[in-house]
Write an enzyme that holds these catalytic residues in place. Structure first.
Site, PDB file in Angstrom:
ATOM      1  N   TYR A  13       0.829  -1.209   0.000  1.00 37.93           N
ATOM      2  CA  TYR A  13       0.000   0.000   0.000  1.00 37.93           C
ATOM      3  C   TYR A  13       0.863   1.259   0.000  1.00 37.93           C
ATOM      4  CZ  TYR A  13      -3.768  -3.158   0.955  1.00 37.93           C
ATOM      5  OH  TYR A  13      -4.659  -4.175   0.845  1.00 37.93           O
ATOM      6  N   LYS A  38       9.700  -7.771  -4.363  1.00 36.53           N
ATOM      7  CA  LYS A  38      10.147  -9.159  -4.568  1.00 36.53           C
ATOM      8  C   LYS A  38       9.306  -9.908  -5.583  1.00 36.53           C
ATOM      9  CE  LYS A  38       9.885 -10.592  -0.148  1.00 36.53           C
ATOM     10  NZ  LYS A  38       9.645 -11.410   1.052  1.00 36.53           N
ATOM     11  N   GLU A 170     -11.085 -11.988  11.297  1.00 32.72           N
ATOM     12  CA  GLU A 170     -11.513 -12.004   9.885  1.00 32.72           C
ATOM     13  C   GLU A 170     -11.270 -13.385   9.261  1.00 32.72           C
ATOM     14  OE1 GLU A 170      -9.751  -8.468   7.941  1.00 32.72           O
ATOM     15  OE2 GLU A 170     -11.753  -7.618   8.121  1.00 32.72           O
ATOM     16  N   ASP A 297       3.914  -0.215   7.627  1.00 32.56           N
ATOM     17  CA  ASP A 297       4.103  -1.024   8.832  1.00 32.56           C
ATOM     18  C   ASP A 297       5.512  -0.918   9.418  1.00 32.56           C
ATOM     19  OD1 ASP A 297       1.493  -1.798   8.543  1.00 32.56           O
ATOM     20  OD2 ASP A 297       1.904  -3.917   8.185  1.00 32.56           O
TER      21      ASP A 297
HETATM   22  P1  FAD Z   1       2.567  -4.246   2.619  1.00 36.42           P
HETATM   23  O1  FAD Z   1       1.278  -3.869   2.038  1.00 36.42           O
HETATM   24  O2  FAD Z   1       2.649  -5.522   3.382  1.00 36.42           O
HETATM   25  O3  FAD Z   1       3.655  -4.286   1.448  1.00 36.42           O
HETATM   26  C1  FAD Z   1       5.000  -4.604   1.642  1.00 36.42           C
HETATM   27  C2  FAD Z   1       5.587  -4.985   0.286  1.00 36.42           C
HETATM   28  O4  FAD Z   1       7.000  -5.157   0.417  1.00 36.42           O
HETATM   29  C3  FAD Z   1       5.035  -6.318  -0.260  1.00 36.42           C
HETATM   30  O5  FAD Z   1       4.714  -6.175  -1.626  1.00 36.42           O
HETATM   31  C4  FAD Z   1       6.204  -7.283  -0.086  1.00 36.42           C
HETATM   32  O6  FAD Z   1       6.216  -8.322  -1.051  1.00 36.42           O
HETATM   33  C5  FAD Z   1       7.392  -6.350  -0.261  1.00 36.42           C
HETATM   34  N1  FAD Z   1       8.616  -6.825   0.392  1.00 36.42           N
HETATM   35  C6  FAD Z   1       8.767  -7.238   1.678  1.00 36.42           C
HETATM   36  N2  FAD Z   1      10.025  -7.583   1.916  1.00 36.42           N
HETATM   37  C7  FAD Z   1      10.711  -7.401   0.752  1.00 36.42           C
HETATM   38  C8  FAD Z   1      12.086  -7.549   0.379  1.00 36.42           C
HETATM   39  N3  FAD Z   1      13.002  -7.981   1.248  1.00 36.42           N
HETATM   40  N4  FAD Z   1      12.418  -7.249  -0.887  1.00 36.42           N
HETATM   41  C9  FAD Z   1      11.501  -6.817  -1.788  1.00 36.42           C
HETATM   42  N5  FAD Z   1      10.201  -6.636  -1.487  1.00 36.42           N
HETATM   43  C10 FAD Z   1       9.817  -6.917  -0.220  1.00 36.42           C
HETATM   44  N6  FAD Z   1      -5.403  -2.646   7.368  1.00 36.42           N
HETATM   45  C11 FAD Z   1      -6.445  -1.813   7.161  1.00 36.42           C
HETATM   46  O7  FAD Z   1      -6.283  -0.583   7.199  1.00 36.42           O
HETATM   47  N7  FAD Z   1      -7.703  -2.294   6.900  1.00 36.42           N
HETATM   48  C12 FAD Z   1      -7.943  -3.617   6.796  1.00 36.42           C
HETATM   49  O8  FAD Z   1      -9.087  -4.020   6.555  1.00 36.42           O
HETATM   50  C13 FAD Z   1      -6.874  -4.527   6.998  1.00 36.42           C
HETATM   51  N8  FAD Z   1      -7.068  -5.852   6.876  1.00 36.42           N
HETATM   52  C14 FAD Z   1      -6.009  -6.722   7.004  1.00 36.42           C
HETATM   53  C15 FAD Z   1      -6.254  -8.091   6.815  1.00 36.42           C
HETATM   54  C16 FAD Z   1      -5.204  -8.986   6.940  1.00 36.42           C
HETATM   55  C17 FAD Z   1      -5.470 -10.456   6.726  1.00 36.42           C
HETATM   56  C18 FAD Z   1      -3.891  -8.522   7.261  1.00 36.42           C
HETATM   57  C19 FAD Z   1      -2.749  -9.504   7.390  1.00 36.42           C
HETATM   58  C20 FAD Z   1      -3.648  -7.165   7.449  1.00 36.42           C
HETATM   59  C21 FAD Z   1      -4.716  -6.254   7.318  1.00 36.42           C
HETATM   60  N9  FAD Z   1      -4.517  -4.865   7.475  1.00 36.42           N
HETATM   61  C22 FAD Z   1      -5.569  -3.990   7.300  1.00 36.42           C
HETATM   62  C23 FAD Z   1      -3.174  -4.316   7.748  1.00 36.42           C
HETATM   63  C24 FAD Z   1      -2.531  -3.864   6.409  1.00 36.42           C
HETATM   64  O9  FAD Z   1      -2.576  -4.929   5.483  1.00 36.42           O
HETATM   65  C25 FAD Z   1      -1.095  -3.398   6.579  1.00 36.42           C
HETATM   66  O10 FAD Z   1      -1.050  -2.415   7.574  1.00 36.42           O
HETATM   67  C26 FAD Z   1      -0.574  -2.836   5.245  1.00 36.42           C
HETATM   68  O11 FAD Z   1      -0.493  -3.874   4.283  1.00 36.42           O
HETATM   69  C27 FAD Z   1       0.778  -2.165   5.406  1.00 36.42           C
HETATM   70  O12 FAD Z   1       1.182  -1.635   4.166  1.00 36.42           O
HETATM   71  P2  FAD Z   1       2.729  -1.587   3.782  1.00 36.42           P
HETATM   72  O13 FAD Z   1       2.814  -0.860   2.491  1.00 36.42           O
HETATM   73  O14 FAD Z   1       3.530  -1.105   4.931  1.00 36.42           O
HETATM   74  O15 FAD Z   1       3.138  -3.118   3.599  1.00 36.42           O
HETATM   75  P1  NAD Z   2      -3.233  -7.431  16.610  1.00 36.31           P
HETATM   76  O1  NAD Z   2      -2.029  -6.980  17.334  1.00 36.31           O
HETATM   77  O2  NAD Z   2      -4.289  -6.451  16.297  1.00 36.31           O
HETATM   78  O3  NAD Z   2      -3.915  -8.653  17.381  1.00 36.31           O
HETATM   79  C1  NAD Z   2      -3.152  -9.759  17.830  1.00 36.31           C
HETATM   80  C2  NAD Z   2      -3.871 -10.430  18.996  1.00 36.31           C
HETATM   81  O4  NAD Z   2      -3.119 -11.577  19.391  1.00 36.31           O
HETATM   82  C3  NAD Z   2      -3.986  -9.516  20.223  1.00 36.31           C
HETATM   83  O5  NAD Z   2      -5.328  -9.469  20.636  1.00 36.31           O
HETATM   84  C4  NAD Z   2      -3.072 -10.188  21.254  1.00 36.31           C
HETATM   85  O6  NAD Z   2      -3.539 -10.045  22.580  1.00 36.31           O
HETATM   86  C5  NAD Z   2      -3.103 -11.646  20.810  1.00 36.31           C
HETATM   87  N1  NAD Z   2      -1.939 -12.423  21.236  1.00 36.31           N
HETATM   88  C6  NAD Z   2      -0.644 -12.033  21.289  1.00 36.31           C
HETATM   89  N2  NAD Z   2       0.143 -13.046  21.718  1.00 36.31           N
HETATM   90  C7  NAD Z   2      -0.679 -14.103  21.946  1.00 36.31           C
HETATM   91  C8  NAD Z   2      -0.460 -15.434  22.404  1.00 36.31           C
HETATM   92  N3  NAD Z   2       0.765 -15.889  22.700  1.00 36.31           N
HETATM   93  N4  NAD Z   2      -1.528 -16.259  22.512  1.00 36.31           N
HETATM   94  C9  NAD Z   2      -2.779 -15.823  22.204  1.00 36.31           C
HETATM   95  N5  NAD Z   2      -3.041 -14.555  21.785  1.00 36.31           N
HETATM   96  C10 NAD Z   2      -2.004 -13.713  21.635  1.00 36.31           C
HETATM   97  O7  NAD Z   2      -2.647  -8.102  15.260  1.00 36.31           O
HETATM   98  P2  NAD Z   2      -3.368  -8.563  13.918  1.00 36.31           P
HETATM   99  O8  NAD Z   2      -4.762  -8.993  14.153  1.00 36.31           O
HETATM  100  O9  NAD Z   2      -2.403  -9.511  13.312  1.00 36.31           O
HETATM  101  O10 NAD Z   2      -3.396  -7.230  13.054  1.00 36.31           O
HETATM  102  C11 NAD Z   2      -2.171  -6.611  12.643  1.00 36.31           C
HETATM  103  C12 NAD Z   2      -2.459  -5.166  12.235  1.00 36.31           C
HETATM  104  O11 NAD Z   2      -3.300  -5.169  11.075  1.00 36.31           O
HETATM  105  C13 NAD Z   2      -3.212  -4.402  13.305  1.00 36.31           C
HETATM  106  O12 NAD Z   2      -2.754  -3.089  13.312  1.00 36.31           O
HETATM  107  C14 NAD Z   2      -4.651  -4.446  12.849  1.00 36.31           C
HETATM  108  O13 NAD Z   2      -5.399  -3.325  13.259  1.00 36.31           O
HETATM  109  C15 NAD Z   2      -4.508  -4.467  11.336  1.00 36.31           C
HETATM  110  N6  NAD Z   2      -5.653  -5.179  10.735  1.00 36.31           N
HETATM  111  C16 NAD Z   2      -6.777  -4.442  10.496  1.00 36.31           C
HETATM  112  C17 NAD Z   2      -7.890  -5.080   9.973  1.00 36.31           C
HETATM  113  C18 NAD Z   2      -9.141  -4.273   9.698  1.00 36.31           C
HETATM  114  O14 NAD Z   2      -9.116  -3.061   9.870  1.00 36.31           O
HETATM  115  N7  NAD Z   2     -10.223  -4.901   9.251  1.00 36.31           N
HETATM  116  C19 NAD Z   2      -7.859  -6.459   9.700  1.00 36.31           C
HETATM  117  C20 NAD Z   2      -6.692  -7.176   9.975  1.00 36.31           C
HETATM  118  C21 NAD Z   2      -5.579  -6.512  10.519  1.00 36.31           C
END
Ligand code: FAD
Ligand code: NAD
Length: 399
Positions: A13, A38, A170, A297
């Site tokens: 992103y 990558k 989720e 992140d």
């Molecule tokens: P990323 O989007 O993870 O992009 C990092 C990029 O760097 C990737 O393309 C990766 O391939 C590349 N990269 C990594 N290491 C290397 C390397 N060594 N060399 C070359 N390329 C590399 N956030 C929300 O706001 N709303 C949501 O609904 C939401 N839902 C989520 C659902 C899930 C299942 C997960 C796991 C996360 C969710 N998040 C959500 C959190 C959100 O996805 C992250 O905060 C976001 O992707 C961060 O953006 P970024 O650009 O920092 O990293």
């Molecule tokens: P998180 O940190 O939000 O949640 C991780 C959970 O794991 C916490 O509740 C924590 O108490 C628990 N935990 C930690 N250690 C544990 C252990 N040893 N045993 C059991 N439970 C344990 O992390 P996430 O859900 O991976 O999300 C990562 C980031 O991505 C967050 O910032 C989140 O807000 C974001 N995200 C957002 C959305 C959305 O907006 N719809 C969806 C997915 C992720």
């Protein structure tokens, strides 16, 4: 005058929006822009719980970078970053090296284990396209072998999600929607399937609205999910998980979602950091490094109102990317940079099917209205990146 070289690391992103904005805001002669990633595709991390549970084709979550960015203005390199030599203004890739005048680090996150042993050996922890495909295939394989073994082993049909944060919730939302379909396809009695969400904190979704948390838990429980709250996992083994209360859950599938830390390259490069995240200056530059921006992140921003870091989200990564692009342009034009302040519009989490929960502009949403909003948010991002054509190609039907 020599054109400055801007290198952007990571096409998530943060990286994609930075590259896209720069390509629109800077003229051909103003800078050389290079994006390194990558893969040759960009994926929607925020959708990955769907392909991981098998409710969405993984192809839908990804798109060729060449199809969404203007590569006549951005030089794209498909390679893996292995080190950042900030004192030499160099990035080391697996296959080459790059010099830069300005660097944007947008390499995303890695799973946080908090030192729990066995996670990388025995749990699924990769929230990437490849990781999602692996979880999906493994789940399906568990169903497929259950009836083929002489002894019916319950652990084949026991699915543990570690962490009831948004990722864990989720994912289990999608899996619990899919289980009836898998049971029918593989002739498995529904009551044989066990789904656990294990959470260390005293509630699921700590810090989120308690009424919405209750709604989500009731819904998921009605689909057969069992929550174990205030119950940290202390070890993952080849047989399942060991809990801090001394109990063990035998399971062949453990999906790890206990939070994230910044990319390990941040630590390797020697930036001052907290769990791989750099507390950036107000204009998103790394302290002491006037030519390095860190976003997404890998960046840590403090919410002054509660004196705690903002949770890392795509919402913040995209907002940072826009400010980062504008600050790069300012530096090139010898103009002052501006500060970044997140504008949190809300949080919406899907619960599988047509269910979701969320708060948007301080309004609570449940069920189908939250589901509608979630899909509109997903489509909005596609629109920002690739306009109507990308929404038509990859977008979600909000109804
Ligand atoms: P990323 O989007 O993870 O992009 C990092 C990029 O760097 C990737 O393309 C990766 O391939 C590349 N990269 C990594 N290491 C290397 C390397 N060594 N060399 C070359 N390329 C590399 N956030 C929300 O706001 N709303 C949501 O609904 C939401 N839902 C989520 C659902 C899930 C299942 C997960 C796991 C996360 C969710 N998040 C959500 C959190 C959100 O996805 C992250 O905060 C976001 O992707 C961060 O953006 P970024 O650009 O920092 O990293
Ligand atoms: P998180 O940190 O939000 O949640 C991780 C959970 O794991 C916490 O509740 C924590 O108490 C628990 N935990 C930690 N250690 C544990 C252990 N040893 N045993 C059991 N439970 C344990 O992390 P996430 O859900 O991976 O999300 C990562 C980031 O991505 C967050 O910032 C989140 O807000 C974001 N995200 C957002 C959305 C959305 O907006 N719809 C969806 C997915 C992720």
């Amino acid at each position: 005058m020599k054109k400055p070289k801007i290198v952007i690391l990571g096409a998530g992103y943060g990286g994609m929006i930075t590259a896209s904005r720069l390509s629109k805001e800077l003229g051909y002669n103003e800078a050389d822009i290079t994006l390194v990633n990558k893969h040759d595709y960009h994926y929607q991390t925020t959708w990955l719980h769907e392909p991981a549970a098998g409710t969405m084709d993984p192809e839908k979550t990804r798109m060729k970078i060449s199809e969404v960015l203007n590569l006549s203005k951005i030089h794209f390199i498909k390679d893996v970053v292995v080190d950042i030599k900030k004192d030499e203004k160099k990035v080391i890739l697996e296959n080459s090296e790059l010099d830069y005048d300005y660097l944007v680090v947008a390499l995303g996150s890695e799973p946080e284990t908090f030192g729990v042993p066995g996670v990388f050996e025995h749990a699924f922890s990769k929230w990437t396209v490849n990781g999602a495909r692996q979880v999906r295939d493994h789940i399906e394989y568990m169903f497929s072998i259950y009836n083929n073994e002489d002894e019916k082993r319950n652990e084949l049909l026991t699915f543990v999600v570690a962490g009831a944060g948004f990722t864990g919730i989720e994912f289990i939302g999608e899996l619990s929607e899919r289980v009836p379909e898998l049971c029918a396809a593989y002739d498995v009695p529904r009551e044989k399937v066990k789904m656990y969400v294990i959470e260390a904190a005293p509630t699921a979704l700590p810090g989120f609205d308690p009424e919405l948390v209750e709604y989500a838990m009731n819904l998921l429980e009605s689909r057969g999910v069992e929550f174990k709250i205030s119950c940290p996992i202390k070890e993952v083994t080849e047989h399942g998980v060991l809990l801090a209360d001394g109990n063990e859950i035998k399971a062949e599938t453990v999906v790890w979602a206990t939070g994230v830390r910044g990319n390990a390259l941040i630590e390797k490069a020697g930036f001052e950091n907290m769990r791989g995240r750099v507390k950036v200056d107000p204009d998103l530059r790394a302290p002491g490094h006037d030519n390095i921006f860190i976003i997404g992140d890998c960046a840590l921003i403090i919410n002054e109102e509660i004196n705690r870091p903002y949770p890392p989200t795509a919402q913040i990564a995209m907002q940072q990317a826009a400010v980062c692009a504008s600050n790069l342009k300012a530096l090139i034009h010898n103009a002052p940079t501006k500060g970044f302040k997140p504008e949190i519009k809300g949080t919406v989490a899907s619960l599988g099917g047509k269910e979701a929960i969320g708060i948007v502009f301080d309004r609570k949403l449940y069920g189908s209205s939250a589901n509608f909003m979630k899909k509109m948010i997903d489509n909005r991002y596609l629109y920002m990146l690739g306009g109507t054509p990308l929404v038509l190609k990859k977008g979600k039907n909000p109804l």
